[in-house]
Design a protein around this motif. Structure first.
Motif, PDB file in Angstrom:
ATOM      1  N   THR A 136       0.815  -1.211   0.000  1.00 10.98           N
ATOM      2  CA  THR A 136       0.000   0.000   0.000  1.00 10.98           C
ATOM      3  C   THR A 136       0.854   1.269   0.000  1.00 10.98           C
ATOM      4  N   ALA A 183      -6.628  -6.092  -1.514  1.00  8.66           N
ATOM      5  CA  ALA A 183      -7.897  -5.604  -0.966  1.00  8.66           C
ATOM      6  C   ALA A 183      -8.234  -4.229  -1.545  1.00  8.66           C
ATOM      7  N   ALA A 184      -7.216  -3.389  -1.709  1.00  9.88           N
ATOM      8  CA  ALA A 184      -7.445  -2.076  -2.305  1.00  9.88           C
ATOM      9  C   ALA A 184      -7.908  -2.218  -3.752  1.00  9.88           C
ATOM     10  N   GLU A 185      -7.371  -3.207  -4.448  1.00 14.44           N
ATOM     11  CA  GLU A 185      -7.822  -3.467  -5.815  1.00 14.44           C
ATOM     12  C   GLU A 185      -9.285  -3.874  -5.826  1.00 14.44           C
ATOM     13  N   ALA A 186      -9.667  -4.747  -4.901  1.00 20.66           N
ATOM     14  CA  ALA A 186     -11.049  -5.211  -4.831  1.00 20.66           C
ATOM     15  C   ALA A 186     -12.015  -4.060  -4.571  1.00 20.66           C
ATOM     16  N   GLU A 187     -11.540  -3.044  -3.875  1.00 22.66           N
ATOM     17  CA  GLU A 187     -12.384  -1.878  -3.579  1.00 22.66           C
ATOM     18  C   GLU A 187     -12.330  -0.825  -4.677  1.00 22.66           C
ATOM     19  N   GLY A 188     -11.578  -1.107  -5.741  1.00 22.20           N
ATOM     20  CA  GLY A 188     -11.517  -0.201  -6.874  1.00 22.20           C
ATOM     21  C   GLY A 188     -10.570   0.963  -6.726  1.00 22.20           C
ATOM     22  N   HIS A 189      -9.620   0.870  -5.774  1.00 22.91           N
ATOM     23  CA  HIS A 189      -8.717   1.982  -5.520  1.00 22.91           C
ATOM     24  C   HIS A 189      -7.443   1.929  -6.357  1.00 22.91           C
TER      25      HIS A 189
END
Length: 496
Positions: free
Chosen positions: A438, A477-483
């Motif tokens: 991150t 996880a950030a990818e999964a949230e679209g970030h």
């Protein structure tokens, strides 16, 4: 399918890939027009132009002539002999000059469309500068009513000369019905060509030999690494073996593709660029050479296709350079400083000392370039919200440091538009041998904030992390949230 389409010859199995090039050549050679036509085929050495053109003439019963660096009289004599063998006639031609020879070549199309190839055309032009004018006159006279369906293909690897002969200001340019470039295989095709399914191994091999077809067929006798554990041994038994032609290929490339008298400066300039100097000024400082000499040398390397140049993604007035041929970067960074040791010591020991430099400099830089190539060649509009138009490195001065430090992004993607008006679609970092986390995403967010502060529209820009060693669960996880957009080796090579 029409009867004409059904009769078109299939690409020979021994010609790997090149479907688009083959289709273009066949379509040109089989064009049904009643007048002769002219086509141009260009590309750097070792890319398979001759291989492709010879296959074309065999498939269609055409004529092939490979020019050599000889005098005009010798060239005409050799061409006459080759033409006599092709037509099964006695070699009794007494051509007064190229006018007669060109007429004889165009006459081959008297019974129908047939490809007529002159390979390495620049060799002829150097000895006979008037040859382009002779060709222009001959084609113009045929336009006046003389029939014939010769499909004359002029091929050459001297890129500067071919550009001059067929520039927009050249009368031959308007006659060219085909302008085909045969380039290296892209990184995905290169992996298939070498028979490598492991994307990490494919990238390592590509960082050494790139996508040049000849380096597998002719230079290492189809020796490909069996797996990632075999990579080091493969390097030692191919590119580091003094008995193999690949060992001195980087030197020959520079000798053959440039006629610059100061080749020492060219070698040093390539070393500087491959080591991370990406602007003319940086190269000049590294070499302690005058900027004018450095600029002339770099311009020559760009003109010959050994260096690529592109505007910085954030400062378009700043031109950045990178080595176009991976083998040259491999040579000038990893091998060149140790070449004398290779002549005297065991290659495995020398490579063990060179491998860290290869990983940290050559492979890392090459991975970033592969990521940029992926954006333009394989990323659909869904990845960044629009169709990518450019992908380049970008750097801005860090406002928190006054010592010239830059804030950089390895993969800056723009959409349609020009200059600062082009839509900024993404800023990305590429890390070959580092698991991305991150904190890399935070670096990208800081860069976006800096761009916003200077007035850039960053509302559509998506942060992207390109990782050769993977990503942490937090970044996933950030990818999964679209970030963030994550691009790993499997995605680069189309495995998912």
């Amino acid at each position: 399918m029409s009867s004409t389409e059904a009769s078109l010859p299939e690409k020979p199995e021994r010609v790997f890939d090149r479907e688009d090039e083959w289709d273009a050549l066949v379509a040109f050679a089989r064009d049904g027009g009643a007048q002769p036509r002219l086509g141009v085929v260009t590309g750097r050495l070792r890319q398979g132009k001759t291989f492709l053109l010879e296959a074309l003439t065999r498939a269609l019963g055409g004529f092939y002539f490979g020019a050599q660096q000889v005098t005009q009289a010798d060239a005409l004599s050799r061409l006459a002999d080759e033409l006599a063998r092709y037509t099964n006639e006695p070699s009794s031609r007494h051509w007064r000059g190229w006018e007669d020879a060109v007429d004889a070549l165009l006459a081959l199309g008297g019974r129908g469309a047939v490809p007529v190839v002159i390979d390495e055309f620049p060799h002829l032009v150097r000895q006979s500068p008037s040859l382009p004018s002779v060709l222009h006159s001959a084609f113009r006279s045929h336009d006046g009513g003389r029939s014939g369906q010769a499909r004359l293909l002029l091929s050459g690897s001297d890129l500067p000369l071919m550009r001059r002969v067929f520039s927009t200001a050249s009368p031959l340019r308007e006659l060219a019905g085909l302008d085909l470039t045969v380039g290296p295989f892209d990184f995905r095709r290169a992996a298939r060509f070498w028979g490598i399914e492991d994307p990490a191994l494919a990238l390592l091999v590509h960082a050494v030999v790139g996508g040049t077809p000849a380096y597998r067929r002719d230079y290492v006798c189809d020796d490909a690494p069996g797996d990632r554990q075999d990579f080091d041994a493969w390097v030692c038994r191919t590119v580091l073996d003094p008995r193999k032609p690949l060992f001195r290929e980087a030197y020959h490339l520079l000798q053959e593709e440039t006629d610059h008298v100061d080749r020492a400066l060219c070698h040093s300039a390539l070393s500087a660029v491959a080591s991370g100097c990406s602007t003319q000024g940086q190269v000049a400082d590294c070499l302690a050479a005058p900027l004018t000499d450095t600029a002339r040398c770099l311009g020559l390397l760009v003109e010959n296709g050994l260096l690529h140049s592109a505007p910085d993604a954030f400062r378009p007035h700043l031109i950045r350079l990178h080595v176009a041929e991976p083998l040259l970067a491999f040579e000038h960074v990893a091998v060149g400083p140790r070449r004398s040791a290779l002549e005297q010591q065991d290659a495995a020991g020398v490579w063990k000392r060179a491998r860290p430099v290869f990983d940290s400099v050559v492979a890392r830089s090459h991975f970033a370039q592969i990521c940029r190539d992926w954006v333009l060649g394989f990323a659909g509009p869904d990845v960044f919200g629009a169709h990518p138009v450019s992908a380049a490195r970008g750097a801005l001065p860090d406002p928190e440091h006054s010592g010239g430090r830059d804030v950089a992004a390895d993969v800056v993607v723009h959409g349609h538009g020009t200059g600062r008006e082009a839509a900024l679609l993404s800023v990305g970092l590429a890390r070959w041998d580092e698991v991305m986390d991150t904190h890399h995403l935070e670096q990208l967010r800081s860069l976006l904030a800096l761009l916003a502060d200077r007035g850039d529209d960053v509302t559509r820009a998506r942060p992207a992390c390109y990782g050769g060693a993977g990503f942490t669960p937090a970044l996933r996880a950030a990818e999964a949230e679209g970030h963030v957009v994550l691009v790993g080796l499997d995605r680069l090579y189309g495995h998912r």
